[in-house]
Write a protein that holds these residues in place. Structure first.
Motif, PDB file in Angstrom:
ATOM      1  N   GLU A   1      -5.280  14.987   0.867  1.00  0.00           N
ATOM      2  CA  GLU A   1      -4.638  13.736   1.226  1.00  0.00           C
ATOM      3  C   GLU A   1      -4.859  13.453   2.705  1.00  0.00           C
ATOM      4  O   GLU A   1      -4.568  14.297   3.552  1.00  0.00           O
ATOM      5  CB  GLU A   1      -3.133  13.823   0.938  1.00  0.00           C
ATOM      6  N   PRO A   2      -5.366  12.266   3.028  1.00  0.00           N
ATOM      7  CA  PRO A   2      -5.601  11.953   4.444  1.00  0.00           C
ATOM      8  C   PRO A   2      -4.279  11.713   5.173  1.00  0.00           C
ATOM      9  O   PRO A   2      -3.390  11.037   4.650  1.00  0.00           O
ATOM     10  CB  PRO A   2      -6.437  10.682   4.388  1.00  0.00           C
ATOM     11  N   VAL A   3      -4.150  12.294   6.360  1.00  0.00           N
ATOM     12  CA  VAL A   3      -2.899  12.196   7.096  1.00  0.00           C
ATOM     13  C   VAL A   3      -3.082  11.519   8.445  1.00  0.00           C
ATOM     14  O   VAL A   3      -2.217  10.795   8.904  1.00  0.00           O
ATOM     15  CB  VAL A   3      -2.277  13.599   7.245  1.00  0.00           C
TER      16      VAL A   3
ATOM     17  N   VAL B   1      -6.716   1.961   4.554  1.00  0.00           N
ATOM     18  CA  VAL B   1      -5.592   2.693   5.130  1.00  0.00           C
ATOM     19  C   VAL B   1      -4.716   1.778   5.974  1.00  0.00           C
ATOM     20  O   VAL B   1      -5.196   0.817   6.567  1.00  0.00           O
ATOM     21  CB  VAL B   1      -6.061   3.882   6.014  1.00  0.00           C
ATOM     22  N   GLU B   2      -3.430   2.120   5.990  1.00  0.00           N
ATOM     23  CA  GLU B   2      -2.500   1.460   6.898  1.00  0.00           C
ATOM     24  C   GLU B   2      -2.117   2.499   7.934  1.00  0.00           C
ATOM     25  O   GLU B   2      -1.747   3.622   7.601  1.00  0.00           O
ATOM     26  CB  GLU B   2      -1.264   0.976   6.128  1.00  0.00           C
TER      27      GLU B   2
ATOM     28  N   GLY C   1      -0.241   4.708   4.861  1.00  0.00           N
ATOM     29  CA  GLY C   1      -0.524   4.415   3.466  1.00  0.00           C
ATOM     30  C   GLY C   1      -2.022   4.389   3.263  1.00  0.00           C
ATOM     31  O   GLY C   1      -2.776   4.090   4.200  1.00  0.00           O
ATOM     32  N   TRP C   2      -2.461   4.734   2.079  1.00  0.00           N
ATOM     33  CA  TRP C   2      -3.903   4.711   1.825  1.00  0.00           C
ATOM     34  C   TRP C   2      -4.138   4.508   0.349  1.00  0.00           C
ATOM     35  O   TRP C   2      -3.285   4.774  -0.492  1.00  0.00           O
ATOM     36  CB  TRP C   2      -4.558   6.018   2.304  1.00  0.00           C
ATOM     37  N   VAL C   3      -5.343   4.006   0.036  1.00  0.00           N
ATOM     38  CA  VAL C   3      -5.749   3.918  -1.351  1.00  0.00           C
ATOM     39  C   VAL C   3      -7.262   4.055  -1.403  1.00  0.00           C
ATOM     40  O   VAL C   3      -7.963   3.681  -0.464  1.00  0.00           O
ATOM     41  CB  VAL C   3      -5.246   2.614  -2.009  1.00  0.00           C
TER      42      VAL C   3
ATOM     43  N   ILE D   1      -1.630   8.143   9.366  1.00  0.00           N
ATOM     44  CA  ILE D   1      -1.885   7.220   8.263  1.00  0.00           C
ATOM     45  C   ILE D   1      -0.585   7.053   7.479  1.00  0.00           C
ATOM     46  O   ILE D   1      -0.005   8.028   7.012  1.00  0.00           O
ATOM     47  CB  ILE D   1      -3.003   7.762   7.343  1.00  0.00           C
TER      48      ILE D   1
ATOM     49  N   LEU E   1       0.836  -1.190   0.000  1.00  0.00           N
ATOM     50  CA  LEU E   1       0.000   0.000   0.000  1.00  0.00           C
ATOM     51  C   LEU E   1       0.875   1.246   0.000  1.00  0.00           C
ATOM     52  O   LEU E   1       1.769   1.396   0.837  1.00  0.00           O
ATOM     53  CB  LEU E   1      -0.898  -0.014   1.242  1.00  0.00           C
ATOM     54  N   GLY E   2       0.645   2.128  -0.938  1.00  0.00           N
ATOM     55  CA  GLY E   2       1.387   3.384  -0.972  1.00  0.00           C
ATOM     56  C   GLY E   2       0.493   4.526  -0.543  1.00  0.00           C
ATOM     57  O   GLY E   2      -0.559   4.305   0.047  1.00  0.00           O
ATOM     58  N   ARG E   3       0.919   5.727  -0.815  1.00  0.00           N
ATOM     59  CA  ARG E   3       0.075   6.883  -0.481  1.00  0.00           C
ATOM     60  C   ARG E   3      -0.767   7.204  -1.713  1.00  0.00           C
ATOM     61  O   ARG E   3      -0.342   7.914  -2.608  1.00  0.00           O
ATOM     62  CB  ARG E   3       0.933   8.074  -0.060  1.00  0.00           C
ATOM     63  N   GLY E   4      -1.946   6.589  -1.748  1.00  0.00           N
ATOM     64  CA  GLY E   4      -2.859   6.850  -2.854  1.00  0.00           C
ATOM     65  C   GLY E   4      -2.787   5.832  -3.973  1.00  0.00           C
ATOM     66  O   GLY E   4      -3.472   5.964  -4.977  1.00  0.00           O
ATOM     67  N   HIS E   5      -1.968   4.825  -3.818  1.00  0.00           N
ATOM     68  CA  HIS E   5      -1.888   3.799  -4.867  1.00  0.00           C
ATOM     69  C   HIS E   5      -1.599   2.441  -4.241  1.00  0.00           C
ATOM     70  O   HIS E   5      -1.308   2.339  -3.052  1.00  0.00           O
ATOM     71  CB  HIS E   5      -0.797   4.159  -5.884  1.00  0.00           C
TER      72      HIS E   5
END
Lengths: 237, 549
Positions: B485-487, B525-526, B500-502, B498, A173-177
């Motif tokens: 962007e969620p933080v 989210v991670e 990581g997120w998608v 956060i 998991l990345g930031r947005g991808h």
């Protein structure tokens, strides 16, 4: 005078028909190092706790149960059976029982252990000592297996083996991808008697294939009872 | 040795009769989309038992299709059985629509089989009130009598097979009359198409090839009773009973007791290696009356079959009492069709009057040694599944019928929408259940949460706030895009970053249905502590929907 070969044959003949070790139920390969003798002894109670414990319980139950065996899930709030099925749990042999009132845990669990092979239980409140003891005795008698999930304080009876999952890290998991793909986690095991020695193993759950996998090619185990060390010792048997 | 001389009373097309629709109108009664009974008018149009609903409708477009209600069939048959109580105490119900009794005593008293048959007609016809035909058959053995009652002659007077004539009468009939489809299929392929041809085999050959079940059928085909009559009464301590405190006037309470008693009886008989072929259901009411009815089954009665019969019977009695108290103070015969709407209320709630049931007994009136069922000869029933089924039944008795469930696959997008838990009572655990096997839902659902699925779905999603780097709330716009962007995630008493997120993954579901329309978006989210979860936003509010435990 008897030769060595004759003696060996004699030993074979007088040995009990099945050894306890042979009756052990198979556990997933990457978890073998944390189980004494590399398998789960029928009649045991195993506790699972920590982040990732629900996944670990599902994957262990799927491995322990044979082609005919059933699994009962009692009072495990929010246990996602679709996710458990991804880890191999056979849903056509699963029954789900709502958490009974606190005075009925004993009778519910002992009824279940008579019929099913694995009972996964997560009491939402402390179970009475009497009920827990009754269940453990019953499981031992019927060769069933009890998996207790979650807070150990709600289970008054000492378990034969406790598996603690330590927070690991997700990958993919990345930031947005990307998306969550695999998780690396540490499982520490300690129990009674044969399992008294603390063992630890690092696994991927889920791994790239979606199931439980070992980290890398070799399985690393650490003997923590003597001293904290990072030197790998011999794996299982 | 021939069977006991028996009179069989059959009401043809009973499932259709109880619908209350006259038989000269086309009606079919269906169960699981298959026709189980059709009115004579529908049969004339070419509708046959076993047709699919659509097939029946295509042959007879104006046919009325009614779902089968076995409880109603049993309840409305009770007055028919009760009408014969003046004649003989030994009435045995085989199934709703068919009953029988041994004629030896009554025949001697009334002067012959014909006289008894006339008497039965006089007693039963007023109960049926002209809404149904009545078939009477007399023969040696209950099986032959039941088949005789289907003869055309049975509808006018009575079809009487002379004493000793049962084997000859049966010999010409189709082997499928045995109502054992698997066995009959094999017999048909062996060229044994009539009961006579099957009866001509030697018992030794039959047992060698078909086992216990085959021998049972063989006895029937030869005009004997399935189980040789055993004059020994079973020991009285085999009966089980239940006291109602306070007295029960609701079917659900009675049904619950019946199920528990049936299981107890099953366990007790099993321990002694016995099986029950004739069961007496006996109930005592607060007024001190005792109702007793006998149920017979050619194969041994299973625990659930016993429970069903007891429940039907109690339903009949409770309902009868209701009609009695409401408009029959003189105690004359209750007509089951006096009022079409009557008695279909599932739950008669009344003050606990003198008719409320205080005690229920289940008495195994005739038992035979249990020879066991051969497993796996014709199908894949699993012993283990049955064992689980019994445990489940016990738990349902303890915790209520909906407390024990089994999973089945459904289509869906959300993490918990792919599995539905159905009450275990509604499925047969010993049979293979394709809906529980993965792969049951073939087509993928676009927009569903990808694998791996979260292991824990929160029963009540936990409300949280999702903030951006400036601690401003993050939203999702109408085009399914995040506003920033969620933080970090802030919950009640906790705050975490956060890593990581998608997403967001929008799910606009059931937009065609204003009541069930849901518009959501999910974010995977991670978190900074190494755990991962699924956040969902609906109506601008975020919540933790599931955790990757």
């Amino acid at each position: 005078m008897a030769t060595r070969a004759e003696l060996a044959e004699l030993i074979e003949r007088v040995a009990p028909v099945t050894l306890a070790v042979e009756r052990r139920r198979p556990v997933p390969e990457p978890l073998r190092p944390v189980f004494p003798d590399g398998g789960l002894q029928p009649g045991w109670t195993v506790g699972f706790d920590g982040p990732g414990a629900a996944s670990l319980v599902a994957v262990t139950a799927a491995s322990v149960v044979d082609a005919e065996g059933w699994i009962a899930v009692v009072g495990v709030g929010g246990f996602n059976l679709a996710a458990a099925s991804e880890l191999g749990l056979p849903l056509d042999r699963v029954v789900v029982v709502e958490p009974p009132g606190s005075d009925r845990w004993g009778v519910v669990l002992s009824t279940l252990i008579d019929a099913v092979d694995v009972v996964i239980v997560a009491p939402d409140r402390p179970v009475s000592r009497r009920d827990a003891r009754r269940l453990v005795a019953r499981a031992r008698e019927r060769d069933g297996v009890v998996f207790q999930l979650g807070d150990a304080r709600r289970w008054p009876q000492a378990v034969d083996l406790r598996l603690d999952c330590h927070p690991g890290s997700w990958e993919g998991l990345g930031r947005g991808h990307g998306r969550l793909r695999q998780r690396r986690m540490r499982v520490a095991a300690q129990g009674r008697r044969a399992a008294a020695r603390q063992r630890e193993v690092e696994v991927l759950l889920p791994g790239p294939s979606g199931g439980l996998e070992a980290v890398g090619a070799e399985i690393r185990t650490f003997d923590l009872s003597r001293r904290r060390s990072t030197t790998p010792v011999a794996t299982g048997s | 040795m021939t069977g006991l001389r028996t009179l069989a009373v059959r009401v043809p097309d009973w499932p259709v009769v109880v619908t209350g629709i006259p038989l000269d109108e086309p009606v079919v009664v269906v169960r699981a989309n298959r026709v189980v009974a059709a009115s004579p008018a529908a049969r004339e149009e070419g509708v046959a038992i076993g047709h699919r609903r659509r097939e029946a409708q295509s042959r007879c477009p104006d046919v009325a299709v009614i779902e089968r209600d076995i409880e109603r069939e049993a309840r409305r048959f009770e007055p028919v059985a009760a009408a014969l109580e003046d004649l003989t105490p030994a009435v045995e119900v085989n199934a709703p629509g068919l009953l029988g009794f041994p004629t030896r005593g009554p025949s001697r008293y009334f002067g012959g089989d014909t006289a008894v048959a006339d008497r039965v007609r006089d007693l039963v016809e007023p109960v049926l009130d002209g809404r149904a035909a009545l078939g009477l058959g007399i023969a040696d053995g209950a099986f032959a009598a039941a088949l005789a009652s289907r003869h055309p002659r049975a509808l006018a007077g009575a079809a009487i097979v002379e004493p000793g004539g049962s084997p000859a009468f049966l010999a010409g009939l189709d082997v499928h009359e045995l109502e054992r489809p698997e066995l009959c299929d094999v017999l048909g392929r062996l060229g044994l198409r009539t009961l006579g041809a099957f009866a001509a085999l030697s018992t030794a050959d039959v047992i060698g090839r078909f086992g216990e079940e085959g021998v049972l059928a063989h006895r029937l085909a030869r005009g004997e009773d399935a189980h040789p009559p055993d004059l020994r009464r079973p020991a009285p301590d085999l009966a089980v009973s239940w006291e109602f405190e306070p007295a029960a006037d609701r079917l659900d309470r009675c049904a619950f007791a019946a199920k528990a008693l049936a299981d107890e009886l099953d366990l007790m008989l099993g321990r002694r290696g016995l099986a029950c072929v004739r069961l007496a259901v006996e109930a005592e009411n607060a007024g001190g009356e005792v109702h007793r009815r006998m149920w017979r089954h050619e194969g041994a009665l299973s625990s659930s079959a016993v429970a069903d019969r007891a429940r039907w019977q109690l339903d009949g009695w409770l309902h009868q009492r209701r009609v009695d108290t409401r408009r029959r103070p003189d105690g004359s015969i209750v007509r089951p069709f006096a009022d079409g709407s009557d008695g279909d209320a599932q739950d008669p709630t009344l003050d606990a009057g003198p008719g409320a049931i205080t005690r229920l007994h289940l008495i195994p009136d005739q038992v035979v040694p249990a020879t066991g069922r051969q497993l796996g000869f014709w199908g894949g029933r699993s012993d283990k599944g049955e064992q689980v089924g019994r445990a489940v039944a016990r738990l349902q008795g303890l915790l209520g019928p909906d407390a024990v469930t089994v999973p089945e696959w459904r289509g869906g997008r959300g993490p918990d929408e792919r599995i539905e838990l159905v009450p275990a009572a509604a499925v047969d655990l010993a049979e293979p259940r394709p809906a529980a096997e993965s792969g049951w839902v073939g087509e993928p659902w676009p927009g569903s949460v990808p694998s791996p699925l979260p292991m824990e779905v929160l029963p009540d999603p936990e409300p949280v706030e999702v903030l951006d780097v400036l601690d401003e709330p993050v939203g999702v716009n109408g085009r399914g895009e995040l506003s920033a962007e969620p933080v970090r995630v802030v919950g009640h008493g906790w705050r975490i970053g956060i890593d990581g997120w998608v997403g967001p993954w929008p799910a606009d579901e059931r937009w065609w249905d204003p009541l069930r329309h849901r518009r959501r978006a999910r974010l995977q989210v991670e978190l900074a502590d190494g755990t991962a979860c699924l956040l969902v936003i609906e109506h601008r509010r975020w919540a933790v929907e599931a955790r990757y435990d």
